[in-house]
Design a protein around this motif. Structure first.
Motif, PDB file in Angstrom:
ATOM      1  N   SER A 131       0.818  -1.114  -0.089  1.00 25.02           N
ATOM      2  CA  SER A 131       0.126   0.086   0.153  1.00 25.02           C
ATOM      3  C   SER A 131       0.631   1.376   0.071  1.00 25.02           C
ATOM      4  O   SER A 131       0.563   2.292  -0.706  1.00 25.02           O
ATOM      5  CB  SER A 131      -1.061   0.005   1.290  1.00 25.02           C
ATOM      6  N   ALA A 132       2.045   1.101   0.763  1.00 22.33           N
ATOM      7  CA  ALA A 132       2.764   2.456   0.897  1.00 22.33           C
ATOM      8  C   ALA A 132       3.925   2.502   0.164  1.00 22.33           C
ATOM      9  O   ALA A 132       4.675   3.196  -0.001  1.00 22.33           O
ATOM     10  CB  ALA A 132       2.897   2.798   2.336  1.00 22.33           C
ATOM     11  N   VAL A 133       4.642   1.139  -0.088  1.00 26.24           N
ATOM     12  CA  VAL A 133       5.899   1.156  -0.771  1.00 26.24           C
ATOM     13  C   VAL A 133       5.839   0.281  -2.138  1.00 26.24           C
ATOM     14  O   VAL A 133       4.892  -0.470  -2.345  1.00 26.24           O
ATOM     15  CB  VAL A 133       6.796   0.408   0.123  1.00 26.24           C
ATOM     16  N   ASP A 134       7.038   0.346  -2.867  1.00 28.12           N
ATOM     17  CA  ASP A 134       6.844  -0.338  -4.225  1.00 28.12           C
ATOM     18  C   ASP A 134       6.990  -2.074  -4.008  1.00 28.12           C
ATOM     19  O   ASP A 134       6.330  -2.866  -4.631  1.00 28.12           O
ATOM     20  CB  ASP A 134       7.802   0.123  -5.350  1.00 28.12           C
ATOM     21  N   PRO A 135       7.902  -2.536  -3.373  1.00 35.16           N
ATOM     22  CA  PRO A 135       8.235  -4.114  -3.167  1.00 35.16           C
ATOM     23  C   PRO A 135       6.832  -4.591  -2.952  1.00 35.16           C
ATOM     24  O   PRO A 135       6.134  -4.050  -1.959  1.00 35.16           O
ATOM     25  CB  PRO A 135       8.963  -4.139  -2.179  1.00 35.16           C
ATOM     26  N   PRO A 136       6.515  -5.843  -3.432  1.00 37.59           N
ATOM     27  CA  PRO A 136       5.247  -6.543  -3.027  1.00 37.59           C
ATOM     28  C   PRO A 136       5.595  -7.203  -1.396  1.00 37.59           C
ATOM     29  O   PRO A 136       6.473  -7.505  -1.036  1.00 37.59           O
ATOM     30  CB  PRO A 136       5.363  -7.730  -4.086  1.00 37.59           C
ATOM     31  N   ARG A 137       4.313  -7.443  -0.989  1.00 34.74           N
ATOM     32  CA  ARG A 137       4.346  -8.292   0.124  1.00 34.74           C
ATOM     33  C   ARG A 137       4.228  -9.954  -0.372  1.00 34.74           C
ATOM     34  O   ARG A 137       3.936 -10.080  -1.699  1.00 34.74           O
ATOM     35  CB  ARG A 137       3.045  -8.167   0.957  1.00 34.74           C
ATOM     36  N   VAL A 138       4.389 -10.699   0.578  1.00 37.70           N
ATOM     37  CA  VAL A 138       3.864 -12.280   0.463  1.00 37.70           C
ATOM     38  C   VAL A 138       2.732 -12.209   0.555  1.00 37.70           C
ATOM     39  O   VAL A 138       2.075 -12.130   1.684  1.00 37.70           O
ATOM     40  CB  VAL A 138       4.605 -13.081   1.380  1.00 37.70           C
ATOM     41  N   ALA A 139       1.935 -12.762  -0.629  1.00 36.81           N
ATOM     42  CA  ALA A 139       0.416 -13.012  -0.571  1.00 36.81           C
ATOM     43  C   ALA A 139       0.222 -13.930   0.637  1.00 36.81           C
ATOM     44  O   ALA A 139       0.711 -15.070   0.627  1.00 36.81           O
ATOM     45  CB  ALA A 139      -0.123 -13.395  -1.981  1.00 36.81           C
ATOM     46  N   GLY A 140      -0.810 -13.699   1.517  1.00 39.14           N
ATOM     47  CA  GLY A 140      -1.277 -14.919   2.571  1.00 39.14           C
ATOM     48  C   GLY A 140      -0.247 -14.503   3.707  1.00 39.14           C
ATOM     49  O   GLY A 140      -0.672 -15.355   5.000  1.00 39.14           O
ATOM     50  N   LYS A 142       0.267 -13.244   7.220  1.00 38.94           N
ATOM     51  CA  LYS A 142      -0.462 -12.674   8.236  1.00 38.94           C
ATOM     52  C   LYS A 142      -0.516 -11.526   8.922  1.00 38.94           C
ATOM     53  O   LYS A 142      -1.174 -10.577   9.186  1.00 38.94           O
ATOM     54  CB  LYS A 142      -0.884 -13.703   9.491  1.00 38.94           C
ATOM     55  N   VAL A 143       1.170 -11.057   8.791  1.00 43.13           N
ATOM     56  CA  VAL A 143       1.429  -9.732   8.996  1.00 43.13           C
ATOM     57  C   VAL A 143       2.675  -9.153   8.274  1.00 43.13           C
ATOM     58  O   VAL A 143       3.232  -9.850   7.903  1.00 43.13           O
ATOM     59  CB  VAL A 143       2.072  -9.665  10.558  1.00 43.13           C
ATOM     60  N   ALA A 144       2.407  -8.063   7.720  1.00 48.82           N
ATOM     61  CA  ALA A 144       3.652  -7.446   6.924  1.00 48.82           C
ATOM     62  C   ALA A 144       3.837  -6.007   7.257  1.00 48.82           C
ATOM     63  O   ALA A 144       2.807  -5.367   7.507  1.00 48.82           O
ATOM     64  CB  ALA A 144       3.038  -7.646   5.455  1.00 48.82           C
ATOM     65  N   PHE A 145       5.123  -5.714   7.244  1.00 48.73           N
ATOM     66  CA  PHE A 145       5.413  -4.095   7.769  1.00 48.73           C
ATOM     67  C   PHE A 145       5.954  -3.641   6.596  1.00 48.73           C
ATOM     68  O   PHE A 145       7.169  -3.966   6.029  1.00 48.73           O
ATOM     69  CB  PHE A 145       6.251  -4.133   8.695  1.00 48.73           C
ATOM     70  N   GLU A 146       5.449  -2.704   5.988  1.00 51.52           N
ATOM     71  CA  GLU A 146       6.018  -2.005   4.623  1.00 51.52           C
ATOM     72  C   GLU A 146       6.756  -0.842   5.455  1.00 51.52           C
ATOM     73  O   GLU A 146       6.231   0.173   6.108  1.00 51.52           O
ATOM     74  CB  GLU A 146       4.841  -1.340   3.840  1.00 51.52           C
ATOM     75  N   GLY A 157      31.391  -7.312   9.999  1.00 51.60           N
ATOM     76  CA  GLY A 157      31.294  -7.923   8.804  1.00 51.60           C
ATOM     77  C   GLY A 157      29.557  -7.926   8.490  1.00 51.60           C
ATOM     78  O   GLY A 157      29.107  -8.600   7.567  1.00 51.60           O
ATOM     79  N   SER A 158      28.872  -7.236   9.208  1.00 50.78           N
ATOM     80  CA  SER A 158      27.275  -7.158   8.936  1.00 50.78           C
ATOM     81  C   SER A 158      26.957  -5.636   8.560  1.00 50.78           C
ATOM     82  O   SER A 158      27.567  -4.968   8.989  1.00 50.78           O
ATOM     83  CB  SER A 158      26.647  -7.530  10.376  1.00 50.78           C
ATOM     84  N   THR A 159      25.697  -5.532   8.016  1.00 49.03           N
ATOM     85  CA  THR A 159      25.145  -4.132   7.787  1.00 49.03           C
ATOM     86  C   THR A 159      23.871  -4.185   8.557  1.00 49.03           C
ATOM     87  O   THR A 159      22.906  -5.195   8.147  1.00 49.03           O
ATOM     88  CB  THR A 159      24.985  -3.856   6.337  1.00 49.03           C
ATOM     89  N   LEU A 160      23.627  -3.385   9.460  1.00 46.85           N
ATOM     90  CA  LEU A 160      22.259  -3.078  10.074  1.00 46.85           C
ATOM     91  C   LEU A 160      21.362  -2.362   9.056  1.00 46.85           C
ATOM     92  O   LEU A 160      21.940  -1.202   8.763  1.00 46.85           O
ATOM     93  CB  LEU A 160      22.228  -2.323  11.414  1.00 46.85           C
ATOM     94  N   VAL A 161      20.133  -2.955   8.827  1.00 44.22           N
ATOM     95  CA  VAL A 161      19.071  -2.268   7.927  1.00 44.22           C
ATOM     96  C   VAL A 161      18.268  -1.733   8.882  1.00 44.22           C
ATOM     97  O   VAL A 161      17.303  -2.649   9.472  1.00 44.22           O
ATOM     98  CB  VAL A 161      18.933  -3.204   7.015  1.00 44.22           C
ATOM     99  N   LEU A 162      17.894  -0.519   9.091  1.00 49.06           N
ATOM    100  CA  LEU A 162      16.946   0.104   9.788  1.00 49.06           C
ATOM    101  C   LEU A 162      15.674   0.665   9.015  1.00 49.06           C
ATOM    102  O   LEU A 162      15.921   1.401   8.120  1.00 49.06           O
ATOM    103  CB  LEU A 162      17.317   0.979  10.866  1.00 49.06           C
ATOM    104  N   GLY A 163      14.430   0.287   9.206  1.00 44.60           N
ATOM    105  CA  GLY A 163      13.304   0.623   8.294  1.00 44.60           C
ATOM    106  C   GLY A 163      12.078   1.368   8.982  1.00 44.60           C
ATOM    107  O   GLY A 163      11.907   0.553  10.202  1.00 44.60           O
ATOM    108  N   GLU A 164      11.747   2.564   8.722  1.00 47.01           N
ATOM    109  CA  GLU A 164      10.715   2.931   9.394  1.00 47.01           C
ATOM    110  C   GLU A 164       9.323   2.521   9.057  1.00 47.01           C
ATOM    111  O   GLU A 164       9.136   2.357   7.890  1.00 47.01           O
ATOM    112  CB  GLU A 164      10.757   4.591   9.295  1.00 47.01           C
ATOM    113  N   VAL A 165       8.521   2.069   9.744  1.00 46.54           N
ATOM    114  CA  VAL A 165       7.191   1.147   9.327  1.00 46.54           C
ATOM    115  C   VAL A 165       6.389   2.452   8.995  1.00 46.54           C
ATOM    116  O   VAL A 165       5.968   3.424   9.549  1.00 46.54           O
ATOM    117  CB  VAL A 165       6.687   0.472  10.486  1.00 46.54           C
TER     118      VAL A 165
END
Length: 209
Positions: A131-140, A142-146, A157-165
């Protein structure tokens, strides 16, 4: 690494790890002891329009206000993997909840594919429009955070990815009176190696004042 007996002799001993003297990483120790871990099943879309989907079990809530989620992919041999690179390039991603019916499909999407191939297609998963972003959700799911990208932080050796819901999708089956009913969410947690855990066995403790 040394074995030491306890003073009272009731325990057989313990393994002590001096990180400075240890060869190799602590991945096995950390991933075996920090359990169970929730799984961020992250969908992204590359600048070339390829939909990527991958699970990450180094995942948690970073902030409530603003609402920020965090997952931490281990970098690949050539730097960022597809998911963090797509999040960086497009500024968007979706965190899908992994429930038991999706366990096999989630595992299938952990395969290493060329950047031009989609894990949605490999695992035969249906896409659902966000609804708010371009990438698709997984259909079905039960919970998805865009989410929109809040920050990328290099940590070793890691990258922290922080996303605002920005938008939350909740299946009606996991809600009661407009709120999430935790008893209805059969989430899957990661243990170590090929082991996972179900969240169907629950108990309650009242927090002291």
């Amino acid at each position: 690494m040394t074995e030491t007996d306890s003073e009272n002799g009731e325990r057989a001993g313990s393994l002590e790890i001096d990180v400075d003297d240890r060869d190799g990483s602590l991945y096995r120790v950390l991933s075996s002891a920090v359990v169970p871990r929730p799984i961020a099943w992250v969908s992204t879309r590359s600048e070339d329009g390829i939909d990527n989907l991958a699970p990450y079990s180094f995942f948690t809530v970073a902030s409530v206000e603003p609402p920020v989620l965090l997952f931490a992919p281990v970098d690949g041999a050539d730097g960022l993997k597809d998911t963090p690179r797509n999040a960086r390039d497009t500024g968007e991603f979706v965190v899908n909840l992994v429930t038991e019916e999706f366990a096999d499909a989630m595992n299938e999407t952990s395969a290493t594919l060329p950047a031009g191939e989609s894990e949605f297609d490999r695992a035969d998963l249906e896409r659902a429009d966000s609804s708010a972003v371009d990438p698709p959700r997984v259909a079905g799911a039960k919970v998805a955070f865009e989410c929109t990208l809040h920050d990328l932080v290099d940590v070793g050796g890691s990258t922290l990815v922080l996303g605002e819901v920005r938008h939350v999708h909740l299946e009606e089956s996991v809600t009661s009176d407009g709120k999430i009913d935790v008893d209805e969410i059969e989430a899957v947690g990661r243990l170590a190696g090929s082991l996972y855990a179900r969240t169907e066995d629950r108990f309650s403790l009242e927090r002291p004042p």
